[in-house]
Design a protein around this motif. Structure first.
Motif, PDB file in Angstrom:
ATOM      1  N   MET A  61      44.660  54.534  25.658  1.00  0.00           N
ATOM      2  CA  MET A  61      44.240  53.245  25.329  1.00  0.00           C
ATOM      3  C   MET A  61      42.734  53.131  25.345  1.00  0.00           C
ATOM      4  N   SER A  62      42.359  52.296  24.570  1.00  0.00           N
ATOM      5  CA  SER A  62      40.924  52.213  24.448  1.00  0.00           C
ATOM      6  C   SER A  62      40.417  51.003  25.188  1.00  0.00           C
ATOM      7  N   ALA A  63      39.225  50.995  25.501  1.00  0.00           N
ATOM      8  CA  ALA A  63      38.609  49.914  26.282  1.00  0.00           C
ATOM      9  C   ALA A  63      38.424  48.717  25.374  1.00  0.00           C
ATOM     10  N   PRO A  64      38.698  47.543  25.927  1.00  0.00           N
ATOM     11  CA  PRO A  64      38.546  46.339  25.111  1.00  0.00           C
ATOM     12  C   PRO A  64      37.066  46.096  24.790  1.00  0.00           C
ATOM     13  N   PRO A  65      36.864  45.510  23.714  1.00  0.00           N
ATOM     14  CA  PRO A  65      35.466  45.289  23.335  1.00  0.00           C
ATOM     15  C   PRO A  65      34.789  44.329  24.330  1.00  0.00           C
ATOM     16  N   PRO A  66      33.533  44.431  24.494  1.00  0.00           N
ATOM     17  CA  PRO A  66      32.830  43.608  25.462  1.00  0.00           C
ATOM     18  C   PRO A  66      32.990  42.109  25.195  1.00  0.00           C
ATOM     19  N   LEU A  67      33.147  41.718  23.961  1.00  0.00           N
ATOM     20  CA  LEU A  67      33.318  40.307  23.672  1.00  0.00           C
ATOM     21  C   LEU A  67      34.638  39.817  24.240  1.00  0.00           C
ATOM     22  N   GLN A  68      35.667  40.594  24.092  1.00  0.00           N
ATOM     23  CA  GLN A  68      36.964  40.219  24.642  1.00  0.00           C
ATOM     24  C   GLN A  68      36.894  40.167  26.159  1.00  0.00           C
ATOM     25  N   ILE A  69      36.144  41.068  26.709  1.00  0.00           N
ATOM     26  CA  ILE A  69      36.020  41.083  28.174  1.00  0.00           C
ATOM     27  C   ILE A  69      35.281  39.838  28.619  1.00  0.00           C
ATOM     28  N   ARG A  70      34.241  39.486  27.929  1.00  0.00           N
ATOM     29  CA  ARG A  70      33.509  38.279  28.297  1.00  0.00           C
ATOM     30  C   ARG A  70      34.384  37.052  28.118  1.00  0.00           C
ATOM     31  N   GLU A  71      35.113  37.006  27.010  1.00  0.00           N
ATOM     32  CA  GLU A  71      35.999  35.869  26.787  1.00  0.00           C
ATOM     33  C   GLU A  71      37.086  35.821  27.843  1.00  0.00           C
ATOM     34  N   ALA A  72      37.639  37.014  28.191  1.00  0.00           N
ATOM     35  CA  ALA A  72      38.679  37.069  29.223  1.00  0.00           C
ATOM     36  C   ALA A  72      38.087  36.665  30.556  1.00  0.00           C
ATOM     37  N   ASN A  73      36.862  37.101  30.866  1.00  0.00           N
ATOM     38  CA  ASN A  73      36.195  36.721  32.108  1.00  0.00           C
ATOM     39  C   ASN A  73      35.918  35.215  32.138  1.00  0.00           C
ATOM     40  N   ALA A  74      35.482  34.679  31.014  1.00  0.00           N
ATOM     41  CA  ALA A  74      35.211  33.234  30.937  1.00  0.00           C
ATOM     42  C   ALA A  74      36.516  32.455  31.120  1.00  0.00           C
ATOM     43  N   HIS A  75      37.564  32.999  30.483  1.00  0.00           N
ATOM     44  CA  HIS A  75      38.860  32.342  30.620  1.00  0.00           C
ATOM     45  C   HIS A  75      39.338  32.406  32.062  1.00  0.00           C
ATOM     46  N   LEU A  76      39.208  33.573  32.690  1.00  0.00           N
ATOM     47  CA  LEU A  76      39.590  33.714  34.096  1.00  0.00           C
ATOM     48  C   LEU A  76      38.756  32.801  34.981  1.00  0.00           C
ATOM     49  N   ALA A  77      37.468  32.694  34.700  1.00  0.00           N
ATOM     50  CA  ALA A  77      36.601  31.812  35.480  1.00  0.00           C
ATOM     51  C   ALA A  77      37.052  30.363  35.304  1.00  0.00           C
ATOM     52  N   ALA A  78      37.410  29.973  34.087  1.00  0.00           N
ATOM     53  CA  ALA A  78      37.863  28.599  33.816  1.00  0.00           C
ATOM     54  C   ALA A  78      39.189  28.340  34.530  1.00  0.00           C
ATOM     55  N   VAL A  79      40.074  29.348  34.477  1.00  0.00           N
ATOM     56  CA  VAL A  79      41.368  29.200  35.153  1.00  0.00           C
ATOM     57  C   VAL A  79      41.126  29.099  36.660  1.00  0.00           C
ATOM     58  N   HIS A  80      40.199  29.937  37.157  1.00  0.00           N
ATOM     59  CA  HIS A  80      39.891  29.905  38.583  1.00  0.00           C
ATOM     60  C   HIS A  80      39.290  28.542  38.970  1.00  0.00           C
ATOM     61  N   ARG A  81      38.354  28.032  38.167  1.00  0.00           N
ATOM     62  CA  ARG A  81      37.773  26.712  38.425  1.00  0.00           C
ATOM     63  C   ARG A  81      38.860  25.628  38.395  1.00  0.00           C
ATOM     64  N   ARG A  82      39.715  25.753  37.369  1.00  0.00           N
ATOM     65  CA  ARG A  82      40.792  24.750  37.252  1.00  0.00           C
ATOM     66  C   ARG A  82      41.727  24.831  38.455  1.00  0.00           C
ATOM     67  N   ALA A  83      42.052  26.056  38.915  1.00  0.00           N
ATOM     68  CA  ALA A  83      42.916  26.239  40.077  1.00  0.00           C
ATOM     69  C   ALA A  83      42.237  25.680  41.322  1.00  0.00           C
ATOM     70  N   ALA A  84      40.895  25.937  41.458  1.00  0.00           N
ATOM     71  CA  ALA A  84      40.143  25.417  42.606  1.00  0.00           C
ATOM     72  C   ALA A  84      40.120  23.887  42.546  1.00  0.00           C
ATOM     73  N   GLU A  85      39.918  23.354  41.344  1.00  0.00           N
ATOM     74  CA  GLU A  85      39.901  21.891  41.169  1.00  0.00           C
ATOM     75  C   GLU A  85      41.262  21.300  41.518  1.00  0.00           C
ATOM     76  N   LEU A  86      42.326  21.945  41.055  1.00  0.00           N
ATOM     77  CA  LEU A  86      43.675  21.454  41.350  1.00  0.00           C
ATOM     78  C   LEU A  86      43.989  21.593  42.837  1.00  0.00           C
ATOM     79  N   GLU A  87      43.515  22.683  43.448  1.00  0.00           N
ATOM     80  CA  GLU A  87      43.720  22.849  44.895  1.00  0.00           C
ATOM     81  C   GLU A  87      42.973  21.758  45.666  1.00  0.00           C
ATOM     82  N   ALA A  88      41.748  21.423  45.229  1.00  0.00           N
ATOM     83  CA  ALA A  88      40.965  20.359  45.886  1.00  0.00           C
ATOM     84  C   ALA A  88      41.679  19.023  45.723  1.00  0.00           C
TER      85      ALA A  88
END
Length: 166
Positions: free
Chosen positions: A1-28
């Motif tokens: 398998m090949s490594a995902p392109p950096p743009l996908q990684i950034r988008e996935a990281n941004a998405h994970l960060a948003a999900v994490h923020r949303r989870a933190a917000e929902l937990e609060a």
């Protein structure tokens, strides 16, 4: 398998960060809601305790009032019995005094004629007996005298003396 392109990684990281923020917000928000629910539950428990204490005090006050009313009822019943006994006693006394009252009323009705009779008797007593020397019409030798025939045997009538024996 090949490594995902950096743009996908950034988008996935941004998405994970948003999900994490949303989870933190929902937990609060969940934590805030749980705090609110706990505070409401505590307030409801305190209010329930207050209502329970007030209900218990109301029950005790009701019991005290019932006891006081029972005592008042007993006192009133004793007073009624005492008054009924007094009424019976007075009725008995009235029954005993009624004949005397009727007698006194009868005496009061007859008083004026008796007073007149007593005054007349007193006047007759004041006048005294007739002298024996003067023959009067209606005397022993007079045909106007009240005589039964038996009195004719007497030599002389006794002088009349008026007096009262009351």
């Amino acid at each position: 398998m090949s490594a995902p392109p950096p743009l996908q990684i950034r988008e996935a990281n941004a998405h994970l960060a948003a999900v994490h923020r949303r989870a933190a917000e929902l937990e609060a928000r969940l934590e805030a809601a749980e705090c609110t629910v706990r505070a409401q539950a505590e307030r409801l428990a305190r209010h329930d305790q207050q209502l329970s204490a007030a209900l218990n005090e109301l029950g005790r006050a009701k019991d005290r009032e019932i006891a006081a009313l029972r005592e008042q009822l007993l006192t009133s019943e004793a007073a009624v019995q005492s008054l009924q006994a007094a009424v019976r006693q007075r009725d008995k006394l009235i029954g005993q005094l009624q004949p005397r009252a009727e007698l006194l009323q009868d005496l009061c009705r007859r008083r004026p004629p008796l007073a007149g009779l007593l005054a007349t008797l007193a006047e007759a007593e004041r006048l005294g007996p007739l002298p024996a020397s003067d023959p009067l019409p209606g005397g022993p030798s007079s045909p106007l005298a009240n005589s039964t025939g038996e009195e004719e045997d007497r030599d002389q009538l006794e002088p009349a003396v008026f007096g009262t024996t009351v």
